[in-house]
Design a protein around this motif. Structure first.
Motif, PDB file in Angstrom:
ATOM      1  N   THR A 316       0.938  -1.170   0.038  1.00 24.06           N
ATOM      2  CA  THR A 316       0.075  -0.010  -0.049  1.00 24.06           C
ATOM      3  C   THR A 316       0.800   1.294   0.005  1.00 24.06           C
ATOM      4  OG1 THR A 316      -1.826  -0.935   1.034  1.00 24.06           O
ATOM      5  CG2 THR A 316      -1.695   1.611   1.309  1.00 24.06           C
ATOM      6  N   ALA A 317       1.824   1.142   0.790  1.00 20.56           N
ATOM      7  CA  ALA A 317       2.844   2.417   0.796  1.00 20.56           C
ATOM      8  C   ALA A 317       3.985   2.606   0.138  1.00 20.56           C
ATOM      9  CB  ALA A 317       3.223   2.646   2.486  1.00 20.56           C
ATOM     10  N   ASN A 318       4.700   1.597  -0.489  1.00 24.64           N
ATOM     11  CA  ASN A 318       5.702   1.598  -1.174  1.00 24.64           C
ATOM     12  C   ASN A 318       5.295   1.444  -2.567  1.00 24.64           C
ATOM     13  OD1 ASN A 318       8.506   1.569  -1.540  1.00 24.64           O
ATOM     14  ND2 ASN A 318       8.719  -0.490  -1.552  1.00 24.64           N
ATOM     15  N   MET A 319       5.177   2.629  -3.377  1.00 23.72           N
ATOM     16  CA  MET A 319       4.949   2.773  -4.941  1.00 23.72           C
ATOM     17  C   MET A 319       5.863   3.386  -5.580  1.00 23.72           C
ATOM     18  SD  MET A 319       1.826   1.218  -5.194  1.00 23.72           S
ATOM     19  CE  MET A 319       0.401   0.512  -4.072  1.00 23.72           C
ATOM     20  N   ASN A 320       6.978   2.549  -5.841  1.00 21.22           N
ATOM     21  CA  ASN A 320       8.195   3.304  -6.491  1.00 21.22           C
ATOM     22  C   ASN A 320       7.732   3.408  -8.061  1.00 21.22           C
ATOM     23  OD1 ASN A 320       9.808   3.450  -4.314  1.00 21.22           O
ATOM     24  ND2 ASN A 320      10.621   1.337  -4.373  1.00 21.22           N
ATOM     25  N   GLY A 321       7.298   2.465  -8.754  1.00 24.35           N
ATOM     26  CA  GLY A 321       6.919   2.249 -10.027  1.00 24.35           C
ATOM     27  C   GLY A 321       6.051   3.574 -10.219  1.00 24.35           C
ATOM     28  N   THR A 322       4.816   3.591  -9.271  1.00 27.19           N
ATOM     29  CA  THR A 322       3.668   4.615  -9.450  1.00 27.19           C
ATOM     30  C   THR A 322       4.339   5.965  -9.305  1.00 27.19           C
ATOM     31  OG1 THR A 322       2.267   2.994  -8.723  1.00 27.19           O
ATOM     32  CG2 THR A 322       1.491   5.266  -8.905  1.00 27.19           C
ATOM     33  N   CYS A 323       5.300   6.249  -8.609  1.00 28.15           N
ATOM     34  CA  CYS A 323       6.084   7.559  -8.302  1.00 28.15           C
ATOM     35  C   CYS A 323       6.599   7.969  -9.648  1.00 28.15           C
ATOM     36  CB  CYS A 323       6.820   7.574  -7.067  1.00 28.15           C
ATOM     37  SG  CYS A 323       5.905   7.677  -5.403  1.00 28.15           S
ATOM     38  N   ILE A 324       7.318   6.816 -10.113  1.00 28.56           N
ATOM     39  CA  ILE A 324       7.898   7.336 -11.342  1.00 28.56           C
ATOM     40  C   ILE A 324       6.902   7.772 -12.524  1.00 28.56           C
ATOM     41  CG2 ILE A 324       8.874   6.128 -13.470  1.00 28.56           C
ATOM     42  CD1 ILE A 324      10.519   4.236 -11.461  1.00 28.56           C
ATOM     43  N   TYR A 325       5.949   7.056 -12.745  1.00 32.44           N
ATOM     44  CA  TYR A 325       4.708   7.598 -13.660  1.00 32.44           C
ATOM     45  C   TYR A 325       4.191   8.876 -13.271  1.00 32.44           C
ATOM     46  CZ  TYR A 325       0.031   7.808 -15.315  1.00 32.44           C
ATOM     47  OH  TYR A 325      -1.082   8.188 -15.795  1.00 32.44           O
ATOM     48  N   PHE A 326       4.188   9.344 -11.973  1.00 26.24           N
ATOM     49  CA  PHE A 326       3.526  10.615 -11.402  1.00 26.24           C
ATOM     50  C   PHE A 326       4.345  11.665 -12.318  1.00 26.24           C
ATOM     51  CE2 PHE A 326       1.483   8.976  -7.623  1.00 26.24           C
ATOM     52  CZ  PHE A 326       0.241   8.470  -8.228  1.00 26.24           C
ATOM     53  N   GLY A 327       5.732  11.457 -11.875  1.00 24.60           N
ATOM     54  CA  GLY A 327       6.804  12.371 -12.542  1.00 24.60           C
ATOM     55  C   GLY A 327       6.557  12.618 -14.189  1.00 24.60           C
ATOM     56  N   ILE A 328       6.560  11.668 -14.689  1.00 28.30           N
ATOM     57  CA  ILE A 328       6.599  11.408 -16.147  1.00 28.30           C
ATOM     58  C   ILE A 328       5.524  11.998 -16.499  1.00 28.30           C
ATOM     59  CG2 ILE A 328       6.798   9.914 -18.295  1.00 28.30           C
ATOM     60  CD1 ILE A 328       8.472   8.177 -16.679  1.00 28.30           C
ATOM     61  N   ILE A 329       4.277  11.842 -16.097  1.00 28.90           N
ATOM     62  CA  ILE A 329       2.984  12.151 -16.693  1.00 28.90           C
ATOM     63  C   ILE A 329       2.993  13.694 -16.503  1.00 28.90           C
ATOM     64  CG2 ILE A 329       1.398  11.750 -14.572  1.00 28.90           C
ATOM     65  CD1 ILE A 329       0.419  11.190 -18.256  1.00 28.90           C
ATOM     66  N   VAL A 330       3.094  14.266 -15.346  1.00 33.02           N
ATOM     67  CA  VAL A 330       3.191  15.635 -15.172  1.00 33.02           C
ATOM     68  C   VAL A 330       3.842  16.486 -16.463  1.00 33.02           C
ATOM     69  CG1 VAL A 330       3.736  17.442 -13.588  1.00 33.02           C
ATOM     70  CG2 VAL A 330       2.486  15.417 -12.839  1.00 33.02           C
ATOM     71  N   LEU A 331       5.288  15.841 -16.428  1.00 34.45           N
ATOM     72  CA  LEU A 331       6.131  16.428 -17.625  1.00 34.45           C
ATOM     73  C   LEU A 331       5.559  16.244 -18.984  1.00 34.45           C
ATOM     74  CD1 LEU A 331       8.943  18.204 -17.205  1.00 34.45           C
ATOM     75  CD2 LEU A 331       8.048  17.006 -15.180  1.00 34.45           C
ATOM     76  N   PHE A 332       4.887  14.972 -19.182  1.00 34.59           N
ATOM     77  CA  PHE A 332       4.353  14.823 -20.496  1.00 34.59           C
ATOM     78  C   PHE A 332       3.126  15.795 -20.665  1.00 34.59           C
ATOM     79  CE2 PHE A 332       1.314  12.065 -23.074  1.00 34.59           C
ATOM     80  CZ  PHE A 332       2.136  11.858 -24.003  1.00 34.59           C
ATOM     81  N   ALA A 333       2.302  15.942 -19.695  1.00 29.35           N
ATOM     82  CA  ALA A 333       1.463  16.760 -19.941  1.00 29.35           C
ATOM     83  C   ALA A 333       1.617  18.363 -20.123  1.00 29.35           C
ATOM     84  CB  ALA A 333       0.278  16.788 -18.768  1.00 29.35           C
ATOM     85  N   SER A 334       2.641  18.624 -19.207  1.00 29.87           N
ATOM     86  CA  SER A 334       3.216  20.089 -19.722  1.00 29.87           C
ATOM     87  C   SER A 334       3.899  20.343 -20.942  1.00 29.87           C
ATOM     88  CB  SER A 334       4.145  20.613 -18.463  1.00 29.87           C
ATOM     89  OG  SER A 334       5.289  19.703 -18.712  1.00 29.87           O
ATOM     90  N   GLN A 335       4.579  19.430 -21.486  1.00 30.75           N
ATOM     91  CA  GLN A 335       5.386  19.383 -22.841  1.00 30.75           C
ATOM     92  C   GLN A 335       4.290  19.264 -23.808  1.00 30.75           C
ATOM     93  OE1 GLN A 335       7.765  15.987 -22.432  1.00 30.75           O
ATOM     94  NE2 GLN A 335       9.162  17.246 -20.885  1.00 30.75           N
ATOM     95  N   LEU A 336       3.067  18.852 -23.699  1.00 30.72           N
ATOM     96  CA  LEU A 336       2.128  18.842 -24.626  1.00 30.72           C
ATOM     97  C   LEU A 336       1.536  20.101 -25.168  1.00 30.72           C
ATOM     98  CD1 LEU A 336       0.019  15.606 -23.921  1.00 30.72           C
ATOM     99  CD2 LEU A 336       1.358  15.726 -25.742  1.00 30.72           C
ATOM    100  N   TYR A 337       1.617  20.793 -24.049  1.00 29.75           N
ATOM    101  CA  TYR A 337       1.130  22.210 -24.429  1.00 29.75           C
ATOM    102  C   TYR A 337       2.168  23.280 -24.090  1.00 29.75           C
ATOM    103  CZ  TYR A 337      -3.757  21.103 -24.692  1.00 29.75           C
ATOM    104  OH  TYR A 337      -4.890  20.422 -25.071  1.00 29.75           O
ATOM    105  N   GLY A 338       3.230  22.972 -24.182  1.00 23.65           N
ATOM    106  CA  GLY A 338       4.590  23.990 -24.167  1.00 23.65           C
ATOM    107  C   GLY A 338       4.590  24.444 -22.695  1.00 23.65           C
ATOM    108  N   ILE A 339       4.154  24.021 -21.840  1.00 25.41           N
ATOM    109  CA  ILE A 339       4.179  24.521 -20.297  1.00 25.41           C
ATOM    110  C   ILE A 339       5.589  24.337 -19.718  1.00 25.41           C
ATOM    111  CG2 ILE A 339       3.116  24.760 -18.042  1.00 25.41           C
ATOM    112  CD1 ILE A 339       0.601  23.604 -19.400  1.00 25.41           C
TER     113      ILE A 339
END
Length: 438
Positions: A316-339
């Motif tokens: 429940t509390a140790n989500m290393n792979g999910t943390c990796i995804y959180f970082g990538i998806i936020v940068l991915f979303a910002s790059q899609l719109y040039g943010i």
């Protein structure tokens, strides 16, 4: 007659195929079968869409539902039993504090890896969804005080019913503390808790037999629906995500094992491959948890009391792979719109992703759901989710296997820090002979 009987008895017993081989074979067969169904029309084919896929989905859902049925009572009784088996509150406090700090530290490392690779590879560049928008103001998620308050159940029975894992774990620990404090008077209750914990494992052993069928069903449906073309539009996203998870598993976990646990990473993976493959193929740490709880004490030298404490908590509390995804998806979303996100905003994201990972349910698609919350909280466009959702299962396999194997790595390291790890199980006979010869 006697000689014939003796010959019959002398025949070697037929070896059963190991579970991880069955799972791997089911995974490969599911990919192949699903791809064939996709070529034949997939969901658009009346027969496949109306009869074949619903049946395959039923098999996969049946497996997942059986796992979900037992996970809550398994975690509840195992956490209490683990607290009791540690013997005293002093040791429980020592193991618990080390485990929580380890989870937070490894989650922060994982988020940093995801963000770093997303900055270098820039998976969102080249996919145009709209014109550039102004840099958003990153909104704050609930702070550390609120996060801690959310861990305490307002109604423990409601948490047990809803499967809200972190409050369940906290409630279980309080019961463990109380039973230890009661001393000899509570011994009959402690014995009942132990029996209930063992009962949960018996139920799990019955469920394990259908795992390969569930894996086959889930993979067949995924490939039949999306086919290989799902890798096209967001190939850079998938590559970035898999590379980040590979770095976490191959490099970071190896460093933990080598320098903290002082064991061979290669020998670790030989013994931990089965739960890794199970997590990879099912996309749920809940499915791998029962197998991990058997592998840790039997093959990795982790005392059962530490394994029973660290692994359910880690699911429940140790989500290393999910943390990796959180970082990538936020940068991915910002790059899609040039943010452009500033360094300060990205550092805040690491902190947010770390705390978001605490309390994630160990179920498929949970990272996708929580990432919607994260993007909304940060004021970023949600169109990135629309692109990723079609291939989320493919990347979630990397997340879940990284999460699950991270729990095993943590259990080995915590046992080593406590001075309780049995390192003899990691000794390679061939390596030993070569050292003697030298």
């Amino acid at each position: 007659m006697d000689s014939a009987a003796n010959q019959k008895q002398s025949k070697p017993a037929k070896k059963k195929m190991p579970l991880h081989i069955k799972i791997f074979a089911a995974l490969a067969a599911g990919i192949l079968f699903g791809y064939v169904l996709n070529i034949l029309g997939g969901v658009d084919n009346p027969i496949i869409g109306s009869y074949v896929l619903p049946f395959l989905q039923f098999i996969g859902d049946l497996f997942l539902k059986l796992i979900k049925m037992v996970v809550v009572p398994l975690v509840f009784f195992c956490i209490i039993d683990a607290a009791l088996s540690l013997g005293d509150i002093k040791k429980l406090r020592s193991v618990g504090l080390k485990t929580i700090l380890w989870f937070l530290g490894s989650s922060a490392i994982a988020s940093t890896i995801g963000l770093t690779l997303a900055n270098l590879i820039q998976p969102g560049k080249g996919i145009v969804l709209g014109s550039a928008v102004a840099s958003p103001e990153v909104k704050e998620l609930p702070g550390i005080y609120q996060t801690i308050l959310d861990l305490i159940p307002a109604n423990p029975f409601a948490s047990l019913t809803s499967g809200d894992m972190m409050p369940i774990i906290v409630f279980s620990l309080f019961i463990g503390f109380a039973i230890i404090s009661l001393g000899k008077r509570a011994e009959p209750l402690a014995q009942i808790i132990t029996l209930l914990s063992e009962t949960m494992f018996k139920i799990i052993n019955l469920i394990l037999g259908i795992i390969p069928y569930g894996v086959f069903g889930l993979m067949s449906v995924a490939l039949a629906k999306y086919g290989l073309q799902i890798f096209g539009p967001v190939f850079k996203f998938i590559a970035t995500d898999y590379l980040a998870n590979a770095i976490m598993v191959i490099v970071v976990y190896a460093i933990f094992l080598k320098f903290v646990a002082r064991v061979s990473p290669i020998m670790f993976w030989k013994k931990a491959f089965e739960p890794w493959m199970l997590a990879f193929s099912t996309c749920t740490s809940s499915a791998a948890l029962p197998v991990s709880m058997e592998v840790a004490p039997k093959k990795l030298g982790v005392p059962r009391d530490i394994a029973n404490f660290v692994l359910p908590l880690g699911a429940t509390a140790n989500m290393n792979g999910t943390c990796i995804y959180f970082g990538i998806i936020v940068l991915f979303a910002s790059q899609l719109y040039g943010i452009e996100l500033s360094l300060q905003q990205q550092i805040m994201l690491v902190v947010q992703a770390t705390f978001l990972s605490v309390g994630c349910a160990a179920t498929p698609q949970i990272g996708l759901v929580i990432s919607i919350t994260l993007l909304t909280q940060m004021g970023l466009p949600l169109e990135a989710i629309a692109l990723v959702s079609g291939i989320y299962r493919i990347i979630d396999q990397a997340h879940t296997s990284t999460n699950s194997s991270g729990d095993l790595v943590t259990s080995v390291c915590i046992a080593a820090l406590e001075g309780d790890l049995d390192r003899d199980v990691f000794h390679d006979p061939n390596a030993g002979k070569s050292e003697v010869a030298a």
